[in-house]
Design a protein around this motif. Sequence first.
Motif, PDB file in Angstrom:
ATOM      1  N   VAL A 102      26.056 -11.113  17.049  1.00 21.89           N
ATOM      2  CA  VAL A 102      26.382 -11.014  15.622  1.00 21.89           C
ATOM      3  C   VAL A 102      25.106 -10.855  14.798  1.00 21.89           C
ATOM      4  CG1 VAL A 102      27.307 -12.267  13.631  1.00 21.89           C
ATOM      5  CG2 VAL A 102      28.560 -12.263  15.800  1.00 21.89           C
ATOM      6  N   ASN A 103      24.102 -11.653  15.089  1.00 21.59           N
ATOM      7  CA  ASN A 103      22.851 -11.584  14.326  1.00 21.59           C
ATOM      8  C   ASN A 103      22.184 -10.222  14.475  1.00 21.59           C
ATOM      9  OD1 ASN A 103      23.137 -14.220  13.427  1.00 21.59           O
ATOM     10  ND2 ASN A 103      21.915 -15.086  15.089  1.00 21.59           N
ATOM     11  N   GLN A 104      22.167  -9.681  15.691  1.00 20.75           N
ATOM     12  CA  GLN A 104      21.553  -8.374  15.902  1.00 20.75           C
ATOM     13  C   GLN A 104      22.347  -7.276  15.205  1.00 20.75           C
ATOM     14  OE1 GLN A 104      18.492  -7.713  17.583  1.00 20.75           O
ATOM     15  NE2 GLN A 104      18.879  -5.879  16.351  1.00 20.75           N
ATOM     16  N   ALA A 105      23.663  -7.364  15.293  1.00 13.19           N
ATOM     17  CA  ALA A 105      24.508  -6.358  14.644  1.00 13.19           C
ATOM     18  C   ALA A 105      24.328  -6.397  13.133  1.00 13.19           C
ATOM     19  CB  ALA A 105      25.973  -6.589  15.012  1.00 13.19           C
ATOM     20  N   ALA A 115      28.705   3.875   9.870  1.00 14.88           N
ATOM     21  CA  ALA A 115      30.004   3.559  10.461  1.00 14.88           C
ATOM     22  C   ALA A 115      29.844   2.847  11.803  1.00 14.88           C
ATOM     23  CB  ALA A 115      30.822   4.840  10.635  1.00 14.88           C
ATOM     24  N   GLU A 116      28.921   3.318  12.615  1.00 12.42           N
ATOM     25  CA  GLU A 116      28.719   2.708  13.933  1.00 12.42           C
ATOM     26  C   GLU A 116      28.267   1.256  13.788  1.00 12.42           C
ATOM     27  OE1 GLU A 116      25.804   3.301  17.832  1.00 12.42           O
ATOM     28  OE2 GLU A 116      26.159   4.986  16.466  1.00 12.42           O
ATOM     29  N   GLN A 117      27.367   1.012  12.858  1.00 11.90           N
ATOM     30  CA  GLN A 117      26.865  -0.350  12.662  1.00 11.90           C
ATOM     31  C   GLN A 117      27.934  -1.267  12.062  1.00 11.90           C
ATOM     32  OE1 GLN A 117      25.347   2.476  11.796  1.00 11.90           O
ATOM     33  NE2 GLN A 117      23.187   2.427  12.409  1.00 11.90           N
ATOM     34  N   LEU A 118      28.768  -0.719  11.175  1.00 11.82           N
ATOM     35  CA  LEU A 118      29.882  -1.510  10.635  1.00 11.82           C
ATOM     36  C   LEU A 118      30.816  -1.956  11.756  1.00 11.82           C
ATOM     37  CD1 LEU A 118      31.216   0.184   7.355  1.00 11.82           C
ATOM     38  CD2 LEU A 118      30.315  -2.128   7.588  1.00 11.82           C
ATOM     39  N   SER A 119      31.160  -1.012  12.607  1.00  8.96           N
ATOM     40  CA  SER A 119      32.056  -1.329  13.714  1.00  8.96           C
ATOM     41  C   SER A 119      31.443  -2.354  14.655  1.00  8.96           C
ATOM     42  CB  SER A 119      32.406  -0.055  14.499  1.00  8.96           C
ATOM     43  OG  SER A 119      33.179   0.826  13.717  1.00  8.96           O
ATOM     44  N   ALA A 120      30.143  -2.204  14.916  1.00 14.09           N
ATOM     45  CA  ALA A 120      29.474  -3.118  15.837  1.00 14.09           C
ATOM     46  C   ALA A 120      29.520  -4.557  15.311  1.00 14.09           C
ATOM     47  CB  ALA A 120      28.032  -2.677  16.060  1.00 14.09           C
ATOM     48  N   LEU A 121      29.276  -4.742  14.009  1.00 17.76           N
ATOM     49  CA  LEU A 121      29.310  -6.085  13.453  1.00 17.76           C
ATOM     50  C   LEU A 121      30.731  -6.647  13.464  1.00 17.76           C
ATOM     51  CD1 LEU A 121      27.986  -8.493  12.088  1.00 17.76           C
ATOM     52  CD2 LEU A 121      28.320  -7.337   9.879  1.00 17.76           C
ATOM     53  N   ALA A 122      31.683  -5.841  13.032  1.00 18.07           N
ATOM     54  CA  ALA A 122      33.075  -6.301  13.022  1.00 18.07           C
ATOM     55  C   ALA A 122      33.525  -6.684  14.427  1.00 18.07           C
ATOM     56  CB  ALA A 122      33.982  -5.225  12.443  1.00 18.07           C
ATOM     57  N   ASN A 123      33.165  -5.873  15.399  1.00 16.07           N
ATOM     58  CA  ASN A 123      33.557  -6.168  16.779  1.00 16.07           C
ATOM     59  C   ASN A 123      32.884  -7.436  17.291  1.00 16.07           C
ATOM     60  OD1 ASN A 123      35.185  -3.909  16.917  1.00 16.07           O
ATOM     61  ND2 ASN A 123      33.586  -2.607  17.799  1.00 16.07           N
ATOM     62  N   ALA A 124      31.610  -7.610  16.945  1.00 14.33           N
ATOM     63  CA  ALA A 124      30.882  -8.800  17.400  1.00 14.33           C
ATOM     64  C   ALA A 124      31.512 -10.077  16.845  1.00 14.33           C
ATOM     65  CB  ALA A 124      29.419  -8.713  16.991  1.00 14.33           C
ATOM     66  N   VAL A 125      31.948 -10.032  15.582  1.00 18.30           N
ATOM     67  CA  VAL A 125      32.573 -11.203  14.970  1.00 18.30           C
ATOM     68  C   VAL A 125      33.995 -11.380  15.471  1.00 18.30           C
ATOM     69  CG1 VAL A 125      33.366 -12.214  12.801  1.00 18.30           C
ATOM     70  CG2 VAL A 125      31.117 -11.133  12.922  1.00 18.30           C
ATOM     71  N   ASN A 126      34.781 -10.315  15.415  1.00 20.01           N
ATOM     72  CA  ASN A 126      36.198 -10.424  15.749  1.00 20.01           C
ATOM     73  C   ASN A 126      36.443 -10.716  17.221  1.00 20.01           C
ATOM     74  OD1 ASN A 126      37.019  -9.915  13.098  1.00 20.01           O
ATOM     75  ND2 ASN A 126      36.993  -7.704  13.403  1.00 20.01           N
ATOM     76  N   ASN A 127      35.532 -10.263  18.087  1.00 17.51           N
ATOM     77  CA  ASN A 127      35.704 -10.462  19.533  1.00 17.51           C
ATOM     78  C   ASN A 127      34.877 -11.616  20.078  1.00 17.51           C
ATOM     79  OD1 ASN A 127      37.412  -8.214  19.505  1.00 17.51           O
ATOM     80  ND2 ASN A 127      35.732  -6.796  19.933  1.00 17.51           N
ATOM     81  N   ALA A 128      34.339 -12.429  19.158  1.00 16.53           N
ATOM     82  CA  ALA A 128      33.591 -13.631  19.546  1.00 16.53           C
ATOM     83  C   ALA A 128      32.522 -13.330  20.589  1.00 16.53           C
ATOM     84  CB  ALA A 128      34.554 -14.706  20.058  1.00 16.53           C
ATOM     85  N   GLN A 129      31.668 -12.340  20.269  1.00 18.09           N
ATOM     86  CA  GLN A 129      30.625 -11.941  21.214  1.00 18.09           C
ATOM     87  C   GLN A 129      29.415 -12.883  21.198  1.00 18.09           C
ATOM     88  OE1 GLN A 129      29.651  -7.819  20.474  1.00 18.09           O
ATOM     89  NE2 GLN A 129      31.756  -7.122  20.844  1.00 18.09           N
TER      90      GLN A 129
END
Length: 270
Positions: A143-146, A124-138
Amino acid sequence: MYEKRKVWLAVSAASATLLGSTAVQADAAQDLLQAEQHYSMVAPFAGAGEGEGEGEGSGAVDLRVNDAAYLAQLGLIRGHLYVGKKLYDQGHLGMAKTHMKHPEDELYAALVPAFEARGVDGFAEQLSALANAVNNAQGDDAVNQAYTDLVAAIDAAEQVQQKSVKSVLMSLSSMLLTAGEEYDIGVQQGSIVNVHEFQDAYGFTAIAKARINQLSAQQAEANAAALDEVAEILAQLPELWPTITPEGVIEGDSSTLYGAAARIELATLN
């Protein structure tokens, strides 16, 4: 699901007819009967639900004990994320966002009891991290690390090398059936009517093809004949996605996905 089940059986029956001799056909008919008995248990997600075609969270089987269904469900999540990352890499940020999954998503939520019963960590934590990285334009690095972290976490939850080869192959059959249904939703009479489902079908098929390579050398050696047959089936799949952001006419036919799913399932029964 009933219509697709009829298609699956029709393809299987056609394959049996092509086998030739009466004796071989009799053996094939027995295989088909066994395959039919397996179908509703190990391919529960293909069209069982409403909305997206995966039958998300359908609860048709117990993911705590059914390895094939468990791997299939994880494969659907992988497929969404795979195509989402590919879209992101190609610069299609809006489309990429629609494929990113969250812990509260039905596909993931249905797996939580299975994680607990199987004594594995969820992601769950990793799912959120990737979604946040993409959705928040990090940015690409984040994005690649997530994505790398998430894939590693899914690997740990799958434990493919601790499952039977039969369960792994049955999960491929289930994923290809679901891909066929998604393709049917996405493409009608050669026209793209739902690009999201068209892309999902691509992701599910790509993950199904890749999963066979997750098996250990020992698993591969002990099941060489079946794996060679399945590898050939996968290699013969035509290119149904000339691009994942299509325009104009698409000439693909979902029947090839259904046919491959049926042939893989039959290969596990031999």
